[in-house]
Scaffold this active site. Sequence first.
Site, mmCIF file in Angstrom:
data_model
loop_
_atom_site.group_PDB
_atom_site.id
_atom_site.type_symbol
_atom_site.label_atom_id
_atom_site.label_comp_id
_atom_site.label_asym_id
_atom_site.label_seq_id
_atom_site.Cartn_x
_atom_site.Cartn_y
_atom_site.Cartn_z
ATOM 1 N N TYR A 248 94.766 113.759 -61.673
ATOM 2 C CA TYR A 248 94.871 113.317 -60.277
ATOM 3 C C TYR A 248 95.336 111.946 -59.941
ATOM 4 O O TYR A 248 96.296 111.644 -59.480
ATOM 5 C CB TYR A 248 93.544 113.557 -59.439
ATOM 6 C CG TYR A 248 93.476 113.139 -58.090
ATOM 7 C CD1 TYR A 248 92.964 111.739 -57.960
ATOM 8 C CD2 TYR A 248 94.141 113.934 -56.831
ATOM 9 C CE1 TYR A 248 92.864 111.193 -56.587
ATOM 10 C CE2 TYR A 248 94.016 113.271 -55.751
ATOM 11 C CZ TYR A 248 93.612 112.208 -55.371
ATOM 12 O OH TYR A 248 93.589 111.722 -54.201
ATOM 13 N N VAL B 48 91.698 122.336 -58.475
ATOM 14 C CA VAL B 48 92.937 122.370 -59.403
ATOM 15 C C VAL B 48 92.968 123.179 -60.667
ATOM 16 O O VAL B 48 93.830 123.266 -61.480
ATOM 17 C CB VAL B 48 93.249 120.842 -60.102
ATOM 18 C CG1 VAL B 48 93.711 119.825 -58.635
ATOM 19 C CG2 VAL B 48 92.070 120.426 -60.624
ATOM 20 N N ARG C 57 108.016 108.958 -35.212
ATOM 21 C CA ARG C 57 109.057 107.744 -34.809
ATOM 22 C C ARG C 57 108.549 107.418 -33.275
ATOM 23 O O ARG C 57 107.677 108.492 -32.805
ATOM 24 C CB ARG C 57 110.266 108.067 -34.873
ATOM 25 C CG ARG C 57 110.716 108.036 -36.435
ATOM 26 C CD ARG C 57 112.289 108.524 -36.281
ATOM 27 N NE ARG C 57 113.226 107.862 -35.654
ATOM 28 C CZ ARG C 57 114.434 108.188 -35.666
ATOM 29 N NH1 ARG C 57 114.842 109.491 -35.997
ATOM 30 N NH2 ARG C 57 115.254 107.467 -34.874
ATOM 31 N N HIS C 58 108.909 106.355 -32.779
ATOM 32 C CA HIS C 58 108.827 106.122 -31.324
ATOM 33 C C HIS C 58 109.356 107.184 -30.574
ATOM 34 O O HIS C 58 110.177 108.113 -31.161
ATOM 35 C CB HIS C 58 109.467 104.639 -31.077
ATOM 36 C CG HIS C 58 110.621 104.545 -31.499
ATOM 37 N ND1 HIS C 58 111.827 105.086 -30.825
ATOM 38 C CD2 HIS C 58 111.236 104.058 -32.872
ATOM 39 C CE1 HIS C 58 112.835 105.232 -31.813
ATOM 40 N NE2 HIS C 58 112.578 104.311 -32.920
ATOM 41 N N GLU D 145 112.281 108.677 -28.038
ATOM 42 C CA GLU D 145 113.428 108.406 -28.027
ATOM 43 C C GLU D 145 113.940 106.874 -26.937
ATOM 44 O O GLU D 145 113.476 106.806 -26.156
ATOM 45 C CB GLU D 145 114.487 109.453 -27.339
ATOM 46 C CG GLU D 145 116.123 109.357 -26.928
ATOM 47 C CD GLU D 145 116.609 110.296 -26.273
ATOM 48 O OE1 GLU D 145 117.208 111.197 -26.787
ATOM 49 O OE2 GLU D 145 116.318 110.546 -25.127
ATOM 50 N N ASN E 110 118.958 104.669 -28.690
ATOM 51 C CA ASN E 110 119.290 105.809 -29.716
ATOM 52 C C ASN E 110 120.306 106.585 -28.722
ATOM 53 O O ASN E 110 121.217 107.147 -29.109
ATOM 54 C CB ASN E 110 117.932 106.737 -29.523
ATOM 55 C CG ASN E 110 116.958 106.024 -30.426
ATOM 56 O OD1 ASN E 110 115.725 106.172 -30.263
ATOM 57 N ND2 ASN E 110 117.423 105.423 -31.631
ATOM 58 N N GLY F 171 118.876 99.716 -34.222
ATOM 59 C CA GLY F 171 118.365 98.220 -34.107
ATOM 60 C C GLY F 171 117.655 98.091 -32.736
ATOM 61 O O GLY F 171 117.767 99.012 -31.718
ATOM 62 N N ARG G 246 109.229 99.860 -28.399
ATOM 63 C CA ARG G 246 109.556 101.281 -28.146
ATOM 64 C C ARG G 246 108.246 101.951 -28.988
ATOM 65 O O ARG G 246 107.585 103.162 -28.355
ATOM 66 C CB ARG G 246 110.621 101.756 -28.622
ATOM 67 C CG ARG G 246 111.047 101.424 -30.078
ATOM 68 C CD ARG G 246 112.476 101.423 -30.580
ATOM 69 N NE ARG G 246 113.295 101.297 -31.689
ATOM 70 C CZ ARG G 246 113.521 100.088 -32.389
ATOM 71 N NH1 ARG G 246 113.124 99.072 -31.539
ATOM 72 N NH2 ARG G 246 113.936 100.101 -33.362
ATOM 73 N N GLU H 297 111.148 98.150 -37.631
ATOM 74 C CA GLU H 297 112.416 98.840 -38.082
ATOM 75 C C GLU H 297 113.214 97.798 -38.895
ATOM 76 O O GLU H 297 113.181 96.543 -38.786
ATOM 77 C CB GLU H 297 113.186 99.318 -37.091
ATOM 78 C CG GLU H 297 114.585 100.113 -37.699
ATOM 79 C CD GLU H 297 114.257 101.529 -38.262
ATOM 80 O OE1 GLU H 297 113.535 101.182 -39.474
ATOM 81 O OE2 GLU H 297 114.755 102.451 -38.198
ATOM 82 N N LYS I 69 122.672 103.485 -50.559
ATOM 83 C CA LYS I 69 121.979 103.030 -49.454
ATOM 84 C C LYS I 69 120.903 102.480 -49.738
ATOM 85 O O LYS I 69 120.166 101.596 -48.854
ATOM 86 C CB LYS I 69 122.023 104.274 -48.380
ATOM 87 C CG LYS I 69 121.439 104.113 -47.305
ATOM 88 C CD LYS I 69 121.647 105.543 -46.457
ATOM 89 C CE LYS I 69 121.073 105.360 -44.815
ATOM 90 N NZ LYS I 69 120.870 106.570 -44.119
ATOM 91 N N HIS J 95 109.427 103.711 -37.169
ATOM 92 C CA HIS J 95 110.943 103.998 -37.129
ATOM 93 C C HIS J 95 111.477 104.722 -38.281
ATOM 94 O O HIS J 95 110.656 105.014 -39.138
ATOM 95 C CB HIS J 95 111.483 102.543 -37.094
ATOM 96 C CG HIS J 95 110.823 101.540 -36.308
ATOM 97 N ND1 HIS J 95 111.442 101.362 -34.745
ATOM 98 C CD2 HIS J 95 109.821 100.797 -36.135
ATOM 99 C CE1 HIS J 95 110.603 100.812 -33.961
ATOM 100 N NE2 HIS J 95 109.537 100.115 -34.927
#
Lengths: 502, 472
Positions: A87, A205, A289-290, A292, A296, A302, A339, A359, A388, A424
């Site tokens: 573990y 386990v 997430r927050h 919408e 958005n 951002g 938000r 964010e 990315k 976010h």
Amino acid sequence: MKPSHKNNQSLLEQDITNLSSLGFLGLYHGFQATDAAVEKQTCCRITLPRKRRAYQGTPPADQVLLCMTNCPTLIVMVGLPARGKTYISKKLTRYLNWIGVPTKEFNVGQYRRDLVKKYKSFEFFLPDNEEGLKIRKRCALAALNDVRQYLSEENGHVAVFDATNTTRERRETIYKFGEENGYKTFFVESVCVDPEVIAANIVQVKLGSPDYVDCSNDEATEDFMKRIECYKNSYETLDETLDKDLSYIKIMDVGRSYLVNRVMDHIQSRIVYYLMNIHVTPRSIYLCRHGESELNLKGRIGGDPGLSVRGKEFAKSLAQFINEQNIKDLKVWTSQMKRTIQTAEALGVPYEQWKVLNEIDAGVCEEMTYEEIQENYPLEFALRDQDKYRYRYPKGESYEDLVQRLEPVIMELERQENVLVICHQAVMRCLLAYFLDKPAEQLPYLKCPLHTVLKLTPVAYGCKVESIFLNVEAVNTHRDKPENVDISRPPEDALVTVPAHQ
Amino acid sequence: MAAASRARELTQNPLQKTWEPYDNGLPAGHSAQRGVCMTNCPTLIVMVGLPARGKTYISKKLTRYLNWIGVPTKEFNVGQYRRDLVKKYKSFEFFLPDNEEGLKIRKRCALAALNDVRQYLSEENGHVAVFDATNTTRERRETIYKFGEENGYKTFFVESVCVDPEVIAANIVQVKLGSPDYVDCSNDEATEDFMKRIECYKNSYETLDETLDKDLSYIKIMDVGRSYLVNRVMDHIQSRIVYYLMNIHVTPRSIYLCRHGESELNLKGRIGGDPGLSVRGKEFAKSLAQFINEQNIKDLKVWTSQMKRTIQTAEALGVPYEQWKVLNEIDAGVCEEMTYEEIQENYPLEFALRDQDKYRYRYPKGESYEDLVQRLEPVIMELERQENVLVICHQAVMRCLLAYFLDKPAEQLPYLKCPLHTVLKLTPVAYGCKVESIFLNVEAVNTHRDKPENVDISRPPEDALVTVPAHQ
């Protein structure tokens, strides 16, 4: 780490933002790419400082080694069966990889299962079972060989050697192996005498282990208890006097107390801190997430907008959901952006604002649509699609930076029990990747849609995920990686995966 | 808890740019800022150990660290209470276990100190109190623990155990010989008396025991940090305290702080950005290389930010260095690359708010000094672990680091003087830090803007700009 050169241009005249910089994490990877530094890095010869020999027969203390500034670390688990070694191994490995330290665990029991196709009974582990001992030693050596390959040839930084390692003799062998290869060895021992804890571990386990696939629960438990007995007589716990020159942490009673000896360097200090903050009390972590936001809806990234109408509806639904879940002592955390705070407000309970939950900072691209980014910064847009995770917005941040700033959140989440984190998209991806052990390549593409709560519950060696969509429609903000990531690609190729928006 | 039928409106605090709920136009409670570790009930830290084991060293250092990260902390040294009460220290005989008068006075001092602790934690909004005394008997610790329980404090013990005579001798030299107790004694007399003082405690010393004290929360530090025994850490602040105590050391070393060489934007009086070095800045980098060479520092580590100007400076040294993103200069948000004149012109309200509370003021889409301290905490932790380090950073960043080492409070921090082309060499000594300031003889602009007299939001521009240093 090789620097990127452009036509003999001095490194510093290049765009600094393209350097894959690890900042704080540079501590693990030596120093950042500078020509002089790289040369020094590969050619450095280090003389080990004169130090006490932990065991007889270890290599001379002034042996010259060729190694990176920070030597690889070999973590050696110690403890009777069902004490949480695996573990801890898995959890620690997951944490270290998430913060950017390449780590791999080597479970000797797994090597044994691969070698001895069918497990018969505890008798395999009897101390006088010659055949058993031979096989087990062979497995340990095979695992150590793979450790050596991982640390010395595959750029691994930390290897976790997960086995009982309950005798001083076995530990000495491993320590010497470490010294010969230029690794720093750190022992992690788990000591527990509470029969309830051990019974619970077995249920969690062991019953489901491949070893007991054909047994009833009772048969499995009985056999496993006898297996533990096989180790008890020869068990030599880490001793304050006999092992005073080793580096180790001894965890007692699932974290009630710890004995820490000779922490040698930064990574050991971080490991100790992490191990001292984790617990096994059942609880759940809720990530969402927050609601919408106005931006958005417009497909803009951002900014610090407020909730849209549907976003406010979601906040109310979230309040209802949380109420129905009837969670004991729930803590609620938000970022410092409007938000998330608006979303938390609807819950009517106290919440804590964390700036580090804000964010990802998109720098010059803040509040742009993807179409605008493609128009104004086509090169940046392509570079982002190429990597990315490491890509940093000009005057902004990368996912890699995000992980660094979120580390205290993870540490505190480990300390806490029931927590709801309202954050976010990029932040949630980072946190999720930690809990679900997703590697850097996948992290920025994890799906974290609006108005969906992820309930994470630790179970066995991992995490159960339940995804609950709260039935309030919202735009999709997830942009998949397009096929064409070339910097010379036409705009249509870049924008083909942009989700619909106003 | 039932959900409110109507979510409260949010308003953005103009100074810190944080969103706060309000009811009927008034700020409402309910949301806490996690800028720092929030402590719910106050914490009472109780030092334990024989004399000359580093209790006061640890108390002061821990207090300094906690205050720096924003946890109001104060230390209460019972020996100091004794010195205030018994004007003149005569000899170790005061501490003999059968000295009735001595015992009475010492108990009185302990109670006076505890009373001040209570006032600090319960009336003055203190979060942590460090009770610095030997507390070597179980009985005394029980008294203090009960005091903590009665007042709703969480008690955490920090014991320092050391048997190495060399360490003890070194401690005596470092901090005891200069003590007010021994102001009229020779070093030999002082040492002899102090050794007998330690003996007075030894017979009754009951170290924290794994079995007898298993329900207490504590850390036992052995041999100046070679090993630690940690028991029942109860909450976040105790966890942070343990982490800190496990990272500090007493090996002599020096920390060198300096800024990057003068930059192109410095010359123009512009803040922030990511410019390169000016001609003079490059000169400074060479001077710095020479200085570092001459210092002949053992195993020096060099750290920079990820901004071009610090990296360029480090490059001139010709040694490996590490880049830390968290060492980047404070983010001035919308004011990046502006001159103060331009800030006054475009954001006069912001400019005034900043002068009103420079520590907490957050630039729009930027950061505050308070934010900086939070992001620099891992740097401080690693500086504590390391030995000789040169940190090449920026003005606001250097102010934060300096405030930590010199124990400067939040009000003073943003105004600490950290001029260009000047290296500060910090060397821990006794309970504090010696500072040497070395100007490397390459001229540079002054970038230090003092707090002006008029900080009113309605002030005329001249009043706002009166302290702006000269620039191109």
